[in-house]
Write a protein that holds these residues in place. Structure first.
Motif, PDB file in Angstrom:
ATOM      1  N   ARG A  77      -2.358  -7.175  21.148  1.00  0.00           N
ATOM      2  CA  ARG A  77      -2.920  -8.531  21.679  1.00  0.00           C
ATOM      3  C   ARG A  77      -1.748  -9.475  22.353  1.00  0.00           C
ATOM      4  O   ARG A  77      -1.455 -10.668  22.004  1.00  0.00           O
ATOM      5  N   PRO A  78      -0.751  -8.984  22.968  1.00  0.00           N
ATOM      6  CA  PRO A  78       0.372  -9.630  23.311  1.00  0.00           C
ATOM      7  C   PRO A  78       0.267 -10.747  24.149  1.00  0.00           C
ATOM      8  O   PRO A  78       0.808 -11.751  24.619  1.00  0.00           O
ATOM      9  N   ALA A  79      -1.281 -10.620  25.236  1.00  0.00           N
ATOM     10  CA  ALA A  79      -1.415 -11.636  25.988  1.00  0.00           C
ATOM     11  C   ALA A  79      -2.689 -12.310  25.674  1.00  0.00           C
ATOM     12  O   ALA A  79      -3.594 -11.409  25.202  1.00  0.00           O
ATOM     13  N   PRO A  80      -3.143 -13.550  25.795  1.00  0.00           N
ATOM     14  CA  PRO A  80      -4.392 -13.797  25.500  1.00  0.00           C
ATOM     15  C   PRO A  80      -5.592 -13.286  26.236  1.00  0.00           C
ATOM     16  O   PRO A  80      -6.800 -13.383  25.971  1.00  0.00           O
ATOM     17  N   LEU A  81      -5.448 -12.838  27.546  1.00  0.00           N
ATOM     18  CA  LEU A  81      -6.450 -12.264  28.285  1.00  0.00           C
ATOM     19  C   LEU A  81      -5.729 -10.869  28.873  1.00  0.00           C
ATOM     20  O   LEU A  81      -4.571 -10.847  29.368  1.00  0.00           O
ATOM     21  N   GLN A  82      -6.746  -9.950  28.624  1.00  0.00           N
ATOM     22  CA  GLN A  82      -5.783  -8.646  29.070  1.00  0.00           C
ATOM     23  C   GLN A  82      -7.017  -7.724  29.852  1.00  0.00           C
ATOM     24  O   GLN A  82      -8.261  -7.799  29.622  1.00  0.00           O
ATOM     25  N   VAL A  83      -6.664  -7.048  30.855  1.00  0.00           N
ATOM     26  CA  VAL A  83      -7.582  -6.781  31.986  1.00  0.00           C
ATOM     27  C   VAL A  83      -7.300  -5.193  32.414  1.00  0.00           C
ATOM     28  O   VAL A  83      -6.002  -5.011  32.512  1.00  0.00           O
ATOM     29  N   GLY A  84      -8.416  -4.596  32.586  1.00  0.00           N
ATOM     30  CA  GLY A  84      -8.146  -3.087  33.106  1.00  0.00           C
ATOM     31  C   GLY A  84      -8.351  -3.110  34.469  1.00  0.00           C
ATOM     32  O   GLY A  84      -9.424  -3.461  34.996  1.00  0.00           O
TER      33      GLY A  84
ATOM     34  N   LEU B  57       4.923  -1.222  19.380  1.00  0.00           N
ATOM     35  CA  LEU B  57       5.308  -2.579  18.958  1.00  0.00           C
ATOM     36  C   LEU B  57       6.277  -3.611  19.741  1.00  0.00           C
ATOM     37  O   LEU B  57       5.983  -4.438  20.354  1.00  0.00           O
ATOM     38  N   ALA B  58       7.327  -2.673  20.149  1.00  0.00           N
ATOM     39  CA  ALA B  58       8.459  -3.323  20.860  1.00  0.00           C
ATOM     40  C   ALA B  58       7.959  -3.816  22.246  1.00  0.00           C
ATOM     41  O   ALA B  58       8.085  -4.937  22.983  1.00  0.00           O
ATOM     42  N   LEU B  59       7.213  -2.881  22.927  1.00  0.00           N
ATOM     43  CA  LEU B  59       6.467  -3.257  24.257  1.00  0.00           C
ATOM     44  C   LEU B  59       5.421  -4.537  24.158  1.00  0.00           C
ATOM     45  O   LEU B  59       5.745  -5.373  24.859  1.00  0.00           O
ATOM     46  N   ALA B  60       4.862  -4.697  23.033  1.00  0.00           N
ATOM     47  CA  ALA B  60       3.975  -5.675  22.965  1.00  0.00           C
ATOM     48  C   ALA B  60       4.849  -6.895  22.653  1.00  0.00           C
ATOM     49  O   ALA B  60       4.606  -8.011  23.161  1.00  0.00           O
ATOM     50  N   ARG B  61       5.864  -6.929  21.920  1.00  0.00           N
ATOM     51  CA  ARG B  61       6.864  -8.149  21.837  1.00  0.00           C
ATOM     52  C   ARG B  61       7.428  -8.460  23.050  1.00  0.00           C
ATOM     53  O   ARG B  61       7.591  -9.608  23.399  1.00  0.00           O
ATOM     54  N   ARG B  62       7.740  -7.438  23.844  1.00  0.00           N
ATOM     55  CA  ARG B  62       8.604  -7.655  25.340  1.00  0.00           C
ATOM     56  C   ARG B  62       7.785  -8.750  25.866  1.00  0.00           C
ATOM     57  O   ARG B  62       7.674  -9.563  26.838  1.00  0.00           O
ATOM     58  N   ILE B  63       6.384  -8.352  25.904  1.00  0.00           N
ATOM     59  CA  ILE B  63       5.246  -8.825  26.833  1.00  0.00           C
ATOM     60  C   ILE B  63       4.749 -10.186  26.239  1.00  0.00           C
ATOM     61  O   ILE B  63       4.999 -11.227  27.204  1.00  0.00           O
ATOM     62  N   ARG B  64       4.794 -10.509  25.052  1.00  0.00           N
ATOM     63  CA  ARG B  64       4.544 -11.812  24.309  1.00  0.00           C
ATOM     64  C   ARG B  64       5.834 -12.661  24.621  1.00  0.00           C
ATOM     65  O   ARG B  64       5.505 -13.916  24.948  1.00  0.00           O
ATOM     66  N   GLU B  65       7.122 -12.020  24.489  1.00  0.00           N
ATOM     67  CA  GLU B  65       8.150 -12.972  24.886  1.00  0.00           C
ATOM     68  C   GLU B  65       8.177 -13.468  26.224  1.00  0.00           C
ATOM     69  O   GLU B  65       8.532 -14.757  26.448  1.00  0.00           O
TER      70      GLU B  65
ATOM     71  N   GLY C 102      -4.487   2.222  31.177  1.00  0.00           N
ATOM     72  CA  GLY C 102      -5.786   2.638  30.610  1.00  0.00           C
ATOM     73  C   GLY C 102      -5.582   3.882  29.386  1.00  0.00           C
ATOM     74  O   GLY C 102      -4.673   4.210  28.951  1.00  0.00           O
ATOM     75  N   TRP C 103      -6.683   4.743  29.437  1.00  0.00           N
ATOM     76  CA  TRP C 103      -6.387   5.839  28.537  1.00  0.00           C
ATOM     77  C   TRP C 103      -5.559   7.029  29.072  1.00  0.00           C
ATOM     78  O   TRP C 103      -5.862   8.048  28.977  1.00  0.00           O
ATOM     79  N   GLY C 104      -4.494   6.559  29.561  1.00  0.00           N
ATOM     80  CA  GLY C 104      -3.522   7.634  29.928  1.00  0.00           C
ATOM     81  C   GLY C 104      -2.528   8.029  29.161  1.00  0.00           C
ATOM     82  O   GLY C 104      -1.647   8.896  29.471  1.00  0.00           O
ATOM     83  N   GLY C 105      -2.488   7.478  27.868  1.00  0.00           N
ATOM     84  CA  GLY C 105      -1.428   8.077  26.941  1.00  0.00           C
ATOM     85  C   GLY C 105      -0.130   6.978  27.170  1.00  0.00           C
ATOM     86  O   GLY C 105      -0.166   6.293  27.854  1.00  0.00           O
ATOM     87  N   GLY C 106       0.804   7.460  26.408  1.00  0.00           N
ATOM     88  CA  GLY C 106       2.031   6.894  26.327  1.00  0.00           C
ATOM     89  C   GLY C 106       2.317   5.527  25.396  1.00  0.00           C
ATOM     90  O   GLY C 106       3.273   4.881  25.587  1.00  0.00           O
ATOM     91  N   GLY C 107       1.100   5.335  24.575  1.00  0.00           N
ATOM     92  CA  GLY C 107       1.398   4.147  23.866  1.00  0.00           C
ATOM     93  C   GLY C 107       1.048   2.872  24.161  1.00  0.00           C
ATOM     94  O   GLY C 107       0.980   1.879  23.650  1.00  0.00           O
TER      95      GLY C 107
ATOM     96  N   GLU D  45      -2.614  -8.749  12.507  1.00  0.00           N
ATOM     97  CA  GLU D  45      -2.732 -10.043  11.642  1.00  0.00           C
ATOM     98  C   GLU D  45      -1.349 -10.584  11.556  1.00  0.00           C
ATOM     99  O   GLU D  45      -1.255 -11.678  11.607  1.00  0.00           O
ATOM    100  N   ARG D  46      -0.429  -9.445  11.247  1.00  0.00           N
ATOM    101  CA  ARG D  46       0.951 -10.105  10.879  1.00  0.00           C
ATOM    102  C   ARG D  46       1.837 -10.568  11.967  1.00  0.00           C
ATOM    103  O   ARG D  46       2.333 -11.622  11.784  1.00  0.00           O
ATOM    104  N   LEU D  47       1.518 -10.241  13.176  1.00  0.00           N
ATOM    105  CA  LEU D  47       2.341 -10.877  13.972  1.00  0.00           C
ATOM    106  C   LEU D  47       1.909 -12.060  14.558  1.00  0.00           C
ATOM    107  O   LEU D  47       2.821 -12.915  15.174  1.00  0.00           O
ATOM    108  N   ALA D  48       0.412 -12.071  14.811  1.00  0.00           N
ATOM    109  CA  ALA D  48      -0.085 -13.330  15.045  1.00  0.00           C
ATOM    110  C   ALA D  48       0.519 -13.780  16.407  1.00  0.00           C
ATOM    111  O   ALA D  48       0.745 -14.950  16.539  1.00  0.00           O
ATOM    112  N   PHE D  49       0.163 -13.080  17.370  1.00  0.00           N
ATOM    113  CA  PHE D  49       0.564 -13.592  18.848  1.00  0.00           C
ATOM    114  C   PHE D  49      -0.437 -14.530  19.286  1.00  0.00           C
ATOM    115  O   PHE D  49      -1.722 -14.174  19.936  1.00  0.00           O
TER     116      PHE D  49
END
Length: 705
Positions: free
Chosen positions: A436-443, A404-412, A423-428, A319-323
C-alpha cells in the motif's frame, strides 16, 4: 508408587530425546507424558514433552507445557528458544520475538538464539532487525550454514542482491550441494535476471534432491524466461509427476502447452486446472488462466486465490511500514503514478505514449495531473522511452528494486493515485502494491480482468468491455470511461510492406490475418478460422509465428482437419513499423476466443484492416468488440461463431464489400474519436480527479461513470 522428586534423572530423559531425534513422535510424547506424571515439577521433562507435542501439531498443548517450564526455569535458554518456536507456529510472532529477545539478553553469543530471533523478527516484518540477529548468529557460530542461508534470504527480500549472493555462496562452501542453499542461490540469480545461471543452480539442486518438485518447477520458470518453451513444459510436467498437488506447475504447464499449440490432453489438463481453481488452490497464475475456457466468476476466483497468498505475506510488513500519508488538501495538485515493465518498445508503451503526451499538454493548460512513471524494466534506449520521459514529470528507473524498495520509492514520491499497468504479469509489482504505497491504487489496461486483490481499489474500463453484467465478478470498484478504455498512438506512420511474395503470401487470393499470440489459438478458435478458409477457396490465413515448432503443429492440425497446410502463412516477430506495414496486405483480421486481440486489434484498425470478432463473456474476450463499437462499426461484432464464419466468408467472396468496408473504416478511424488522444486524456484525467475528490472527502471507492 509415584515418585515425588522434583528433577527427572538424565537416564529417564535420554530415551525421549532419542525418540524425538529418530522422528518417533507419538512414542516420544507417550514417554514424556508418563515421565511428566512422575516428575511434574521438572522443567526439562516439560520441555521435551512440549517438543513432541509441537511436532505432532498440538501447538496449544505445547505452549501450555512450555509456559509451565518457563515458570520453573525462567533463565533456561533452551526453554525460551522452544517457546519462541511454538509461538511462531501459533502465529504470535510478536510474542515469539519477546521470548527470544529475553533469551538473547541471557546468551547473546548463542547461535540458536540469534537464528531463532532472526526468524521471529522476520515473521513480524522487521527485516532490518532480522538481519541484525542473523549477523550476530554468524559471528557467534561462523560455521553454521543455516544462519547464513537465513541472512541471505532476508538480503534477497531487501534487494541487496550482491550481498545475498556472497552470503549464500559462503554458506554453500560450508555445506556443498545443500539443496536449500542451491534453491536460494537460484532465487538470487533469478532476481538479478541471470536466468541461465539460475537454471543451472536449480539443476544442481535437482541432482542433490531428485524427488523435490520445487527444482524442476523453478527450472521451468527459468527456461521460459529464456524462451525455451518446450524445455519449460517438460520441466513442469516433471514437477507435477513428483508432486501432483503442485498447483502452480499445472498452471504453467497448461499455459505453455497453449503457447506451443501442443494440444495433447489439453481438455483434461484444463478441466483439472479449473477444478483446482474452484477448490481454492493457491499459486495458479491468473494471467495464464485468462486463456482457459472459464467464465468471469472463475477468473475472479483464480485472482483471489493468488492475491490471498500475496496479502498474507505482505500483511506483517505493511503493518510495520505503516504507509499512512496525510490527506492532501482539497485544492492540492493530484499526483498520479503509473507502474509498468512496459515503458518502452512494448505494447503498454506503444498504447500509452500519446495519451501521456496529451496529459502533459493538459497540465500545461492548467487542467492536468502531475504524472510520474515507475519503470520496472531497464531502459531500452528507444524512441518510446524518450517520448515518455519528455511527457511526464519524472520517470523513475526501478528495474533493480525489490518489491519493498519499489514500494518505498513510490511512497517517497507521495503519489496519491497509483495506476498499475502490470497486473498479474509477474515481476514483483503485486508484492509491492500489497504494501500500500499509495492511498488509492488502480488497475488499468495491461491485465484484462479483475485483480481479485484487496490492494486495488478501482479498475478503469468502458461499458462494452466491462458491462454491468460482469461488474459483480470484479473485486474493484469500476470506473467507466465514456470512450474505449484502450488508448493508442495516432502518430504512427503505416509504411509500405514488401511485395506479397516477400511476405510468403500468394500473389492472389484473400488474406485473412490473425497476429494474436499462439496461446490465444486453441482448438475451438482454430476450427473457427479453418471454417472460414474452407468457405473461401484460394484464401490464406496469415499467423504470427509461435515458439518451438508451434507452426508445425498448427500446419499438421490443419492438414488433419482437411485444410491444406500450405494455406497457413507465418510471419516472424518483426520491428513494430515493419509489422504494422504488413496489414496493408491483409483483407480481414479474424479474432480468437476466449482471449481475443487487444493491442493487436488496435494495430490492425489503425493500419486500415477491419477486425471481425465475437464479444464473449469476459473482459479478455471483449476488447476488440469495444474497439469496433467505439469506432462506429458494431456490425463487425458477430453474435456467435456461426455468424462470425458467415460474415468472414461473405466478405471473402465479395471484393466490392471489402473495399466499401475498408473505406468506411478509414473514415471512422478519422472521425470516431477512437484515436483522439486529447479527448482520451481529458476523460481519463476527469475519472482520476473524481477518484481523488471522493478520497479527499473520506468516501470509499464506488463505481464512477
Amino acid at each position: 508408587m509415584t515418585e515425588t522428586t522434583s528433577a527427572a534423572p538424565q537416564a529417564a530423559l535420554q530415551p525421549i530425546a532419542e525418540l524425538l531425534e529418530r522422528g518417533r513422535l507419538a512414542e516420544a510424547e507417550t514417554h514424556a507424558a508418563e515421565l511428566r506424571r512422575r516428575f511434574p515439577a521438572d522443567a526439562q521433562t516439560l520441555r521435551l514433552h512440549a517438543i513432541a507435542l509441537l511436532q505432532l501439531g498440538r501447538t496449544a498443548d505445547a505452549l501450555a507445557a512450555l509456559r509451565e517450564a518457563q515458570h520453573l526455569a525462567p533463565r533456561s535458554i533452551e526453554i525460551l528458544c522452544n517457546l519462541g518456536s511454538a509461538l511462531l507456529a501459533e502465529g504470535d510472532a510478536a510474542a515469539a520475538v519477546a521470548a527470544l529477545e529475553q533469551a538473547f539478553a541471557l546468551a547473546p553469543a548463542h547461535p540458536a538464539v540469534s537464528n531463532g530471533l532472526g526468524n521471529a523478527r522476520r515473521a513480524t516484518g522487521d527485516l532490518a532487525g532480522a538481519i541484525e540477529a542473523y549477523r550476530a548468529g554468524t559471528r557467534a557460530a561462523p560455521d553454521y550454514p543455516g544462519t547464513w542461508f537465513n541472512l541471505a534470504a532476508v538480503e534477497l527480500a531487501l534487494g541487496d542482491l550482491a550481498q545475498a549472493e556472497r552470503d549464500v555462496r559462503h554458506a554453500l562452501t560450508l555445506v556443498p550441494g545443500h539443496p536449500e542453499g542451491l534453491l536460494l542461490l537460484g532465487h538470487v540469480f533469478a532476481a538479478q535476471r541471470r536466468h541461465a545461471e539460475a537454471e543451472a543452480a536449480y539443476a544442481a539442486g535437482a541432482r542433490a534432491a531428485p524427488r523435490d518438485a520445487r527444482f524442476p518447477y523453478q527450472i521451468g520458470l527459468m527456461a521460459e524466461e529464456q524462451r525455451k518453451f518446450a524445455l519449460a513444459a517438460e520441466a513442469h510436467a516433471h514437477a507435477l509427476a513428483l508432486d501432483p498437488n503442485l498447483h502452480h506447475a499445472l498452471g504453467q504447464l497448461v499455459f505453455l502447452r497453449r503457447q506451443l499449440c501442443d494440444w495433447r490432453d489439453l481438455d483434461a489438463l484444463s478441466a483439472n486446472l479449473r477444478a483446482r481453481v474452484r477448490a481454492g488452490a493457491p499459486g495458479i497464475a491468473p494471467f495464464g488462466f485468462l486463456s482457459e475456457p472459464a467464465d468471469a466468476a472463475e477468473q475472479l476466483h483464480c485472482a483471489r486465490n493468488a492475491a490471498r497468498d500475496v496479502e498474507a505475506n505482505a500483511a506483517r510488513l505493511r503493518e510495520r511500514l505503516a504507509f499512512e500519508p496525510a490527506a492532501p488538501a482539497a485544492d492540492a495538485p493530484l499526483r498520479v503514478g503509473f507502474v509498468s515493465n512496459g515503458f518502452g518498445n512494448h505494447p503498454t508503451g506503444l498504447l500509452t505514449v500519446a495519451m501521456f503526451e496529451s496529459l502533459h499538454a493538459l497540465r500545461r493548460d492548467g487542467h492536468g495531473l502531475q504524472v510520474e512513471l515507475f519503470a520496472t524494466a531497464a531502459d531500452d534506449q528507444g524512441p518510446i522511452r524518450r517520448r515518455l520521459c519528455e511527457a511526464t514529470q519524472a520517470l523513475h528507473e526501478c528495474s533493480d528494486l525489490s518489491a519493498l524498495a519499489l514500494a518505498r520509492r513510490i511512497r517517497e514520491r507521495e503519489v496519491e493515485i497509483l495506476v498499475d499497468l502490470r497486473g498479474w504479469g509477474g515481476g514483483g509489482v503485486g508484492e509491492a502494491l500489497a504494501l500500500r504505497p499509495a492511498p488509492l491504487q488502480v488497475g488499468w489496461l495491461a491485465y484484462p480482468g479483475t485483480s481479485g486483490a484487496p490492494w486495488i481499489d478501482y479498475t478503469i474500463a468502458d461499458r462494452v468491455v466491462l458491462p454491468d453484467v460482469l461488474r459483480a465478478q470484479f473485486s474493484e470498484a469500476v470506473a467507466w470511461l465514456p470512450r474505449c478504455f484502450q488508448p493508442s498512438d495516432p502518430s504512427r506512420a503505416v509504411g509500405d510492406p514488401p511485395p506479397r511474395a516477400g511476405c510468403g503470401l500468394p500473389e492472389a487470393g484473400v488474406v485473412y490475418v490473425c497476429f494474436n499470440n499462439s496461446y490465444k489459438i486453441n482448438p475451438a478458435a482454430f476450427e473457427r478460422l479453418l471454417a472460414v478458409l474452407r468457405g473461401v477457396p484460394g484464401s490464406v490465413l496469415w499467423l504470427l509465428s509461435g515458439p518451438d515448432r508451434a507452426d508445425e503443429r498448427l500446419r499438421a492440425e490443419a492438414q488433419r482437419r482437411g485444410v491444406d497446410a500450405a494455406r497457413l502463412v507465418f510471419m516472424p516477430k518483426l520491428p513494430h513499423a515493419e509489422y504494422l506495414a504488413r496489414y496493408r496486405h491483409a483483407d480481414l483480421f479474424l479474432d480468437t476466443a476466449p482471449y481475443g486481440a487487444h493491442t493487436t486489434a488496435s494495430d490492425a484498425i489503425w493500419a486500415g484492416c477491419p477486425v471481425l470478432t465475437v464479444a464473449g463473456a469476459t473482459f479478455a474476450s471483449r476488447v476488440a468488440a469495444s474497439l469496433n463499437h467505439h469506432l462506429g462499426l458494431p456490425a463487425l461484432n458477430a453474435g456467435d461463431d456461426a455468424a462470425f464464419v458467415d460474415a468472414a466468408v461473405r466478405l471473402g467472396g465479395d471484393a466490392g464489400a471489402r473495399a466499401v468496408l475498408r473505406a468506411e473504416l478509414a473514415e471512422r478511424r478519422r472521425d470516431s474519436g477512437l484515436f483522439d488522444m486529447s479527448g482520451f486524456a481529458a476523460d481519463f484525467a476527469a475519472v482520476l480527479h473524481e477518484m481523488s475528490r471522493r478520497h479527499r472527502a473520506g468516501e470509499r471507492p464506488a463505481p464512477i461513470g
